[in-house]
Write an enzyme that holds these catalytic residues in place. Structure first.
Site, PDB file in Angstrom:
ATOM      1  N   ASP A  34       0.834  -1.198   0.000  1.00  0.00           N
ATOM      2  CA  ASP A  34       0.000   0.000   0.000  1.00  0.00           C
ATOM      3  C   ASP A  34       0.876   1.259   0.000  1.00  0.00           C
ATOM      4  OD1 ASP A  34       0.878  -0.132   2.609  1.00  0.00           O
ATOM      5  OD2 ASP A  34      -1.104   0.033   3.531  1.00  0.00           O
ATOM      6  N   SER A  35       2.199   1.067  -0.025  1.00  0.00           N
ATOM      7  CA  SER A  35       3.104   2.198  -0.267  1.00  0.00           C
ATOM      8  C   SER A  35       2.806   2.812  -1.628  1.00  0.00           C
ATOM      9  CB  SER A  35       4.571   1.748  -0.200  1.00  0.00           C
ATOM     10  OG  SER A  35       4.789   0.616  -1.003  1.00  0.00           O
ATOM     11  N   ASP A  73      -0.865  -6.132   0.174  1.00  0.00           N
ATOM     12  CA  ASP A  73      -1.289  -5.480   1.416  1.00  0.00           C
ATOM     13  C   ASP A  73      -2.796  -5.332   1.467  1.00  0.00           C
ATOM     14  OD1 ASP A  73       0.824  -4.843   3.109  1.00  0.00           O
ATOM     15  OD2 ASP A  73       1.386  -3.076   1.943  1.00  0.00           O
ATOM     16  N   LYS A 102      -1.051  -9.358   3.397  1.00  0.00           N
ATOM     17  CA  LYS A 102      -0.331  -8.798   4.560  1.00  0.00           C
ATOM     18  C   LYS A 102      -1.235  -7.842   5.324  1.00  0.00           C
ATOM     19  CE  LYS A 102       3.402  -5.929   4.024  1.00  0.00           C
ATOM     20  NZ  LYS A 102       2.977  -4.656   4.648  1.00  0.00           N
ATOM     21  N   GLU A 104      -1.322  -5.272   8.913  1.00  0.00           N
ATOM     22  CA  GLU A 104      -0.513  -4.597   9.939  1.00  0.00           C
ATOM     23  C   GLU A 104      -1.191  -4.704  11.299  1.00  0.00           C
ATOM     24  OE1 GLU A 104       0.185  -0.509   8.874  1.00  0.00           O
ATOM     25  OE2 GLU A 104       1.008  -1.025   6.920  1.00  0.00           O
ATOM     26  N   GLU A 171       9.264  -3.869  10.709  1.00  0.00           N
ATOM     27  CA  GLU A 171       9.672  -2.570  10.160  1.00  0.00           C
ATOM     28  C   GLU A 171      10.203  -1.636  11.254  1.00  0.00           C
ATOM     29  OE1 GLU A 171       6.945  -0.795   7.390  1.00  0.00           O
ATOM     30  OE2 GLU A 171       8.020   1.109   7.368  1.00  0.00           O
TER      31      GLU A 171
HETATM   32  O1  KIV Z   1       3.584  -1.054   1.567  1.00  0.00           O
HETATM   33  C1  KIV Z   1       4.761  -1.404   1.608  1.00  0.00           C
HETATM   34  O2  KIV Z   1       5.529  -1.122   0.701  1.00  0.00           O
HETATM   35  C2  KIV Z   1       5.211  -2.179   2.755  1.00  0.00           C
HETATM   36  C3  KIV Z   1       6.635  -2.493   2.912  1.00  0.00           C
HETATM   37  C4  KIV Z   1       7.655  -1.644   2.458  1.00  0.00           C
HETATM   38  C5  KIV Z   1       6.976  -3.505   3.903  1.00  0.00           C
HETATM   39  O3  KIV Z   1       4.419  -2.567   3.549  1.00  0.00           O
END
Ligand code: KIV
Length: 253
Positions: A34-35, A73, A102, A104, A171
């Site tokens: 989600d970056s 994510d 993934k 969080e 992280e």
């Molecule tokens: O969203 C992302 O890019 C991440 C990582 C860099 C671990 O969660």
């Protein structure tokens, strides 16, 4: 790979062209992170990313990948409410091509992890700095720096493992804490700003390509000047991770 002490290499990716390249050069895990909210959409955090955005980018990347494991994510607001809602949204990502999702969060996610795992959805946890909670954490700060906070991250890792999580991203935590967690659980740990004593590394693709325009955290390393082609630059990142040359002390807390 954890059992054979072979470092796992992971990178983010948001489109088909890079997906094809990362898959071809042998990145073990491709993360549709989600970056993308910051890297692709230009937002200040990952919080604005919607499930439909994650589905779209998952479809783009999954159309081009064959060998790498495709992790995606779950965005902010798509899994916190209940295990049932998390399952319904995770199923959409799996339909779009995700092979593992993934999420969080710490111990409070245990029921959701076990609900998804029982229903056949592989999961990756994400502990330490969890960017979707940036407002609660008061900024992008190193986590686990005092014994209470460090122990709560260790406890969370163990609880998530007991509940069926398959992998954990760590992280922005001290390298020694990364080492402790990695030694105390059987599943692999993937670090980003978590030192070299974890089972693998992940970075944002654009960061290794030197495409970082704002504040650059000290764990980030650009490999741009190490190769003449993007393919070679990515290969150099993979080699540095495999040989444990990245991260070194200068990238660790
Ligand atoms: O969203 C992302 O890019 C991440 C990582 C860099 C671990 O969660």
């Amino acid at each position: 790979m954890k059992k054979s002490n072979s470092p796992i290499c992971m990178l983010t990716c948001y489109d088909a062209t890079f997906g094809r390249l990362l898959d071809k050069v042998g990145v073990d895990i491709i993360l549709v992170g989600d970056s993308l909210g910051m890297v692709v959409q230009g937002n200040k955090s990952t919080i604005q990313v919607k499930l439909k955005d994650m589905i779209y980018h998952t479809q783009c990347v999954s159309s081009a990948t064959e060998n790498s494991l495709l992790m995606v994510d779950m965005p902010f607001g798509s899994y916190q409410e209940s295990p049932e809602k998390a399952y319904a949204n995770a199923a959409k990502l799996i339909e779009a091509g995700a092979q593992i999702i993934k999420l969080e969060g710490g111990k409070w996610l245990a029921n959701t992890i076990s609900f998804l795992s029982d229903r056949g959805i592989p999961t990756c946890g994400h502990l330490g700095l969890t960017p979707q909670s940036v407002h609660k954490l008061g900024g992008y700060k190193v986590q686990g720096t005092n014994p209470k906070n460090a122990n709560s991250i260790i406890d969370a890792a163990k609880t998530l493992e007991e509940n069926g999580v398959d992998l954990i991203v760590l992280e922005l935590i001290p390298a020694e804490l990364g080492k402790k967690i990695t030694q105390q659980i059987k599943i692999p740990t993937i670090g980003i700003g978590a030192g070299v004593f974890v089972d693998g590394q992940v970075l944002v693709l654009h960061d290794i390509l030197g495409l970082n325009f704002g504040h650059t955290p000290k764990f980030v390393k650009s490999f741009f000047s190490t190769g003449n082609t993007i393919e070679q630059v990515v290969k150099n990142y993979i080699n540095a991770v495999r040989k444990k040359e990245y991260p070194n002390l200068e990238h660790s807390y």
